[in-house]
Design a protein around this motif. Structure first.
Motif, mmCIF file in Angstrom:
data_model
loop_
_atom_site.group_PDB
_atom_site.id
_atom_site.type_symbol
_atom_site.label_atom_id
_atom_site.label_comp_id
_atom_site.label_asym_id
_atom_site.label_seq_id
_atom_site.Cartn_x
_atom_site.Cartn_y
_atom_site.Cartn_z
ATOM 1 N N SER A 79 0.820 -1.199 0.000
ATOM 2 C CA SER A 79 0.000 0.000 0.000
ATOM 3 C C SER A 79 0.860 1.256 0.000
ATOM 4 C CB SER A 79 -0.937 0.004 1.210
ATOM 5 O OG SER A 79 -0.179 -0.042 2.403
ATOM 6 N N LYS A 80 2.150 1.110 0.297
ATOM 7 C CA LYS A 80 3.077 2.238 0.182
ATOM 8 C C LYS A 80 4.451 1.685 -0.150
ATOM 9 C CE LYS A 80 4.213 2.504 5.082
ATOM 10 N NZ LYS A 80 4.401 3.368 6.222
ATOM 11 N N ALA A 81 5.236 2.474 -0.819
ATOM 12 C CA ALA A 81 6.566 2.017 -1.242
ATOM 13 C C ALA A 81 7.502 1.887 -0.055
ATOM 14 C CB ALA A 81 7.140 2.996 -2.250
ATOM 15 N N PHE A 126 13.123 -23.938 -9.959
ATOM 16 C CA PHE A 126 12.567 -25.165 -9.383
ATOM 17 C C PHE A 126 11.092 -25.160 -9.758
ATOM 18 C CE2 PHE A 126 11.095 -27.465 -5.368
ATOM 19 C CZ PHE A 126 11.475 -28.714 -5.825
ATOM 20 N N ASP A 127 10.743 -25.885 -10.814
ATOM 21 C CA ASP A 127 9.403 -25.816 -11.403
ATOM 22 C C ASP A 127 8.271 -26.071 -10.408
ATOM 23 O OD1 ASP A 127 10.580 -25.285 -13.834
ATOM 24 O OD2 ASP A 127 10.421 -27.341 -14.561
ATOM 25 N N GLN A 128 8.488 -26.887 -9.396
ATOM 26 C CA GLN A 128 7.441 -27.224 -8.442
ATOM 27 C C GLN A 128 7.224 -26.119 -7.401
ATOM 28 O OE1 GLN A 128 10.044 -29.190 -9.178
ATOM 29 N NE2 GLN A 128 9.101 -30.862 -10.282
ATOM 30 N N CYS A 129 8.056 -25.087 -7.416
ATOM 31 C CA CYS A 129 7.996 -24.048 -6.386
ATOM 32 C C CYS A 129 8.189 -22.690 -7.055
ATOM 33 C CB CYS A 129 9.092 -24.312 -5.358
ATOM 34 S SG CYS A 129 8.962 -23.347 -3.857
ATOM 35 N N GLU A 130 7.108 -22.168 -7.619
ATOM 36 C CA GLU A 130 7.190 -20.914 -8.363
ATOM 37 C C GLU A 130 7.175 -19.717 -7.410
ATOM 38 O OE1 GLU A 130 4.579 -18.913 -11.830
ATOM 39 O OE2 GLU A 130 4.828 -21.082 -11.897
ATOM 40 N N SER A 131 8.057 -18.757 -7.633
ATOM 41 C CA SER A 131 8.131 -17.555 -6.806
ATOM 42 C C SER A 131 8.270 -16.330 -7.693
ATOM 43 C CB SER A 131 9.339 -17.621 -5.864
ATOM 44 O OG SER A 131 9.214 -18.680 -4.955
ATOM 45 N N THR A 132 7.773 -15.192 -7.207
ATOM 46 C CA THR A 132 7.970 -13.910 -7.874
ATOM 47 C C THR A 132 8.378 -12.890 -6.828
ATOM 48 O OG1 THR A 132 5.659 -13.224 -7.602
ATOM 49 C CG2 THR A 132 6.212 -14.433 -9.629
ATOM 50 N N ARG A 133 8.953 -11.806 -7.248
ATOM 51 C CA ARG A 133 9.399 -10.745 -6.337
ATOM 52 C C ARG A 133 8.556 -9.494 -6.538
ATOM 53 N NH1 ARG A 133 11.269 -13.855 -3.172
ATOM 54 N NH2 ARG A 133 13.150 -14.970 -3.599
ATOM 55 N N PHE A 134 8.568 -8.595 -5.546
ATOM 56 C CA PHE A 134 7.904 -7.308 -5.692
ATOM 57 C C PHE A 134 8.527 -6.545 -6.848
ATOM 58 C CE2 PHE A 134 6.985 -7.735 -1.040
ATOM 59 C CZ PHE A 134 5.604 -7.661 -1.134
ATOM 60 N N GLY A 135 7.716 -5.769 -7.563
ATOM 61 C CA GLY A 135 8.226 -4.883 -8.592
ATOM 62 C C GLY A 135 8.975 -3.728 -7.945
ATOM 63 N N THR A 136 9.940 -3.180 -8.639
ATOM 64 C CA THR A 136 10.715 -2.057 -8.097
ATOM 65 C C THR A 136 10.699 -0.887 -9.076
ATOM 66 O OG1 THR A 136 12.763 -2.924 -9.041
ATOM 67 C CG2 THR A 136 12.269 -3.541 -6.766
ATOM 68 N N THR A 137 10.975 0.285 -8.533
ATOM 69 C CA THR A 137 11.155 1.480 -9.350
ATOM 70 C C THR A 137 12.432 2.160 -8.897
ATOM 71 O OG1 THR A 137 9.871 2.862 -7.841
ATOM 72 C CG2 THR A 137 8.675 1.829 -9.655
ATOM 73 N N ALA A 172 7.540 -1.057 -5.854
ATOM 74 C CA ALA A 172 6.430 -0.412 -6.549
ATOM 75 C C ALA A 172 5.126 -0.619 -5.785
ATOM 76 C CB ALA A 172 6.299 -0.977 -7.954
ATOM 77 N N VAL A 173 4.409 0.481 -5.540
ATOM 78 C CA VAL A 173 3.116 0.416 -4.873
ATOM 79 C C VAL A 173 2.181 -0.470 -5.690
ATOM 80 C CG1 VAL A 173 1.100 1.765 -4.187
ATOM 81 C CG2 VAL A 173 3.394 2.669 -3.784
ATOM 82 N N GLY A 174 1.475 -1.370 -5.011
ATOM 83 C CA GLY A 174 0.537 -2.264 -5.669
ATOM 84 C C GLY A 174 1.158 -3.550 -6.190
ATOM 85 N N SER A 175 2.481 -3.662 -6.136
ATOM 86 C CA SER A 175 3.098 -4.895 -6.627
ATOM 87 C C SER A 175 2.905 -6.015 -5.605
ATOM 88 C CB SER A 175 4.585 -4.678 -6.935
ATOM 89 O OG SER A 175 5.316 -4.416 -5.768
ATOM 90 N N THR A 176 3.015 -7.233 -6.058
ATOM 91 C CA THR A 176 2.844 -8.389 -5.181
ATOM 92 C C THR A 176 4.019 -9.344 -5.351
ATOM 93 O OG1 THR A 176 1.603 -9.610 -6.849
ATOM 94 C CG2 THR A 176 0.314 -8.288 -5.319
ATOM 95 N N MET A 177 4.140 -10.255 -4.411
ATOM 96 C CA MET A 177 5.150 -11.306 -4.529
ATOM 97 C C MET A 177 4.523 -12.631 -4.141
ATOM 98 S SD MET A 177 7.689 -11.042 -1.204
ATOM 99 C CE MET A 177 8.417 -12.649 -1.406
ATOM 100 N N VAL A 178 5.082 -13.692 -4.680
ATOM 101 C CA VAL A 178 4.680 -15.049 -4.326
ATOM 102 C C VAL A 178 5.934 -15.741 -3.825
ATOM 103 C CG1 VAL A 178 3.834 -17.251 -5.202
ATOM 104 C CG2 VAL A 178 2.878 -15.111 -6.075
ATOM 105 N N SER A 179 5.840 -16.331 -2.653
ATOM 106 C CA SER A 179 6.988 -17.000 -2.060
ATOM 107 C C SER A 179 6.651 -18.475 -1.831
ATOM 108 C CB SER A 179 7.340 -16.334 -0.733
ATOM 109 O OG SER A 179 8.424 -16.982 -0.124
ATOM 110 N N CYS A 180 7.584 -19.338 -2.135
ATOM 111 C CA CYS A 180 7.408 -20.770 -1.958
ATOM 112 C C CYS A 180 8.612 -21.300 -1.177
ATOM 113 C CB CYS A 180 7.323 -21.436 -3.333
ATOM 114 S SG CYS A 180 7.252 -23.230 -3.259
ATOM 115 N N GLN A 181 8.353 -22.088 -0.173
ATOM 116 C CA GLN A 181 9.427 -22.657 0.626
ATOM 117 C C GLN A 181 9.186 -24.153 0.775
ATOM 118 O OE1 GLN A 181 10.110 -20.434 4.146
ATOM 119 N NE2 GLN A 181 11.957 -21.520 4.665
#
Length: 103
Positions: A5-7, A35-46, A55-64
């Motif tokens: 909600s905020k940078a 690692f195909d069975q554990c997909e992850s993404t990071r927050f967007g940056t500016t 980046a405000v509104g960006s999301t991340m997916v974490s797999c452990q």
């Protein structure tokens, strides 16, 4: 993890731990590369360098992935949040009351 909600760069991956049947901590798998069975993404940056922000509104997916010896199993997984989300780590409400999933 929820969208921002905020940078801020004061957010790191949430702390998630797992315990075996006897209560000891399970080891986590450290993955280098894909690692195909554990997909992850990071927050967007500016920005760049010292002006780099999330980046405000960006999301991340974490797999452990946690490991259990043969004939053992993961009985509990706990979320205690990141140590870098709070000005003082002691302010983290999840330290004494983690979110737990039990089998």
């Amino acid at each position: 993890m929820d969208s921002l909600s905020k940078a801020s760069l004061g957010i790191s991956e949430p702390k998630v731990t797992a315990q075996l049947k006897d209560g000891s901590e399970a080891q986590s798998l450290i993955v280098f590369g894909a690692f195909d069975q554990c997909e992850s993404t990071r927050f967007g940056t500016t920005g760049t360098g010292d002006a780099l922000t999330l980046a405000v509104g960006s999301t991340m997916v974490s797999c452990q992935v946690f490991l259990a010896p043969a004939r053992d199993e993961i009985k509990t997984v706990e979320y205690t949040d990141s140590r870098y989300t709070y000005a003082k780590y002691g302010d983290n409400p999840y330290l004494k009351n983690p979110i737990s999933w039990t089998k």
